[in-house]
Structure formats: structure tokens, C-alpha cells
Write a protein that holds these residues in place. Structure first.
Motif, mmCIF file in Angstrom:
data_model
loop_
_atom_site.group_PDB
_atom_site.id
_atom_site.type_symbol
_atom_site.label_atom_id
_atom_site.label_comp_id
_atom_site.label_asym_id
_atom_site.label_seq_id
_atom_site.Cartn_x
_atom_site.Cartn_y
_atom_site.Cartn_z
ATOM 1 N N GLY A 137 0.791 -1.231 0.000
ATOM 2 C CA GLY A 137 0.000 0.000 0.000
ATOM 3 C C GLY A 137 0.816 1.270 0.000
ATOM 4 O O GLY A 137 0.279 2.354 0.169
ATOM 5 N N ILE A 141 -1.465 1.940 -6.929
ATOM 6 C CA ILE A 141 -1.831 0.604 -7.399
ATOM 7 C C ILE A 141 -1.741 0.485 -8.927
ATOM 8 O O ILE A 141 -1.208 -0.505 -9.428
ATOM 9 N N SER A 145 0.667 -2.210 -10.691
ATOM 10 C CA SER A 145 0.085 -3.239 -11.552
ATOM 11 C C SER A 145 0.726 -3.243 -12.932
ATOM 12 O O SER A 145 1.037 -4.307 -13.476
ATOM 13 N N ILE A 171 -5.401 -7.097 -7.504
ATOM 14 C CA ILE A 171 -4.882 -6.710 -6.197
ATOM 15 C C ILE A 171 -5.931 -7.140 -5.178
ATOM 16 O O ILE A 171 -7.009 -6.567 -5.086
ATOM 17 N N VAL A 174 -4.474 -5.063 0.785
ATOM 18 C CA VAL A 174 -3.275 -4.385 1.261
ATOM 19 C C VAL A 174 -2.896 -5.036 2.577
ATOM 20 O O VAL A 174 -3.739 -5.199 3.465
#
Length: 186
Positions: A137, A141, A145, A171, A174
Motif C-alpha cells: 500500500g 496501485i 500493476s 490486487i 493491502v
């Protein structure tokens, strides 16, 4: 579809074999008299509809047994799923598990990734790779990715020589960093 049909056939076959076992136990244990069994068998021989039903069920059970016999022989000789390539020097077989491990190795090099799982499917257009990841985190993201996708695609293609059609990243969550507490001594 064929696996589902095999499961249905196995279910029906199990019920039929179970019923035959109960009948055999009933007949041999003495619960049914010999004359009653003879009367029942002669009834089956004399009544055409009963005779046809018994023959039909017997043929179906034989065909199911034959199907399971063929499936058991065929599967025993098969190996793990693999990707086959032909070169000028001969054949190359790479297991799907190997490609999944290469995927995990490549994706784990990305900073911020904590836990990974990978699935690989072989399609006409190339490999379809699905990665499920837990991240720390700390970063964005979408950027993380895309980095995973790029790294995995490049390294898997380079290592295997097989084109990668798609790398999907999911995902999952976190992860929480473990908090450390300082012990206080009084």
C-alpha cells in the motif's frame, strides 16, 4: 462438460452398485428364501417388460463400467499439462507449473508486492496469465500493476520463447505492516 458427465455417471453407477450390494447381502444372509429368489427370477424371465428393463439397466451399467475403465487407463498415462513447441532440433515441452513459477519469480521482484499467486492458461494468441497479489500500500496501485504486467510479460517471453497475450493483475488486499512495540521496563 465431459468431466461433469463423468461425475454424473459415477454418481449413478455408485447408486446402482450400492443397490446391487444391498440385494446381494439380503439374498446371501438368509433374509430371503431360496424359493422367493427363484420366483422373482422366473418372474423377470416371463414378463417381457421386466426382462427388457433388466437387460437395459445391465447394458447401461456395462457401458458406464467400460467408460470408467477407458478413462482410468487414459489418465494413468498422461502427464502434467504442458506447452509444446517444435523447433528445428526437436520438441520442447514446458510444464504450466514452470511458467507459473517463472511468473511468480518475475512478479516478486516488483517493489511493494507481498504475496502472490499465479495462474497460466494457454490460448491460441499466447499465454494468459492471471496474478493475484497482496501489496504493502505504499505506492500507487495502477503504477504497481503496470510494472508487474510489464516485468512478467518480458521475463516469461524471454525465458520460454512463448508470446504472452495478456497479464491480468488482481490486487486482493493491502497487507498491514506488523507494528513493533518497544517494551518498557520499570
Amino acid at each position: 462438460m465431459i468431466k461433469m458427465l463423468d461425475r454424473l455417471l459415477l454418481f449413478l453407477y455408485s447408486i446402482a452398485i450400492g443397490a446391487a450390494s444391498i440385494f446381494a447381502i439380503y439374498a446371501v444372509s438368509g433374509a430371503a428364501s431360496v424359493s422367493r429368489l427363484r420366483d422373482w427370477i422366473s418372474y423377470l424371465r416371463e414378463v417381457p417388460s421386466a426382462q427388457g428393463t433388466v437387460i437395459g439397466i445391465s447394458v447401461i451399467l456395462f457401458l458406464i463400467s467400460l467408460r470408467f475403465f477407458i478413462v482410468s487407463i487414459r489418465r494413468s498415462g498422461s502427464s502434467a499439462p504442458s506447452i509444446n513447441q517444435r523447433t528445428d532440433f526437436g520438441d520442447i515441452r514446458i510444464s504450466v507449473e514452470t511458467v507459473e513459477n517463472l511468473t511468480l519469480k518475475a512478479a516478486s521482484r516488483t517493489r511493494g508486492v507481498k504475496d502472490l499467486k499465479a495462474r497460466v492458461r494457454v490460448a491460441e494468441s499466447g499465454l494468459q496469465i492471471l496474478i493475484r497479489a497482496f501489496i504493502d500500500g505504499e505506492g500507487a496501485i495502477p503504477v504497481l500493476s503496470e510494472e508487474i504486467q510489464r516485468t512478467v510479460s518480458q521475463q516469461v517471453e524471454e525465458a520460454t520463447g512463448i508470446p504472452v497475450a495478456e497479464v491480468s493483475v488482481f490486487i486482493a488486499n493491502v497487507t498491514q505492516a506488523p507494528t513493533t512495540f518497544k517494551s518498557r521496563v520499570e
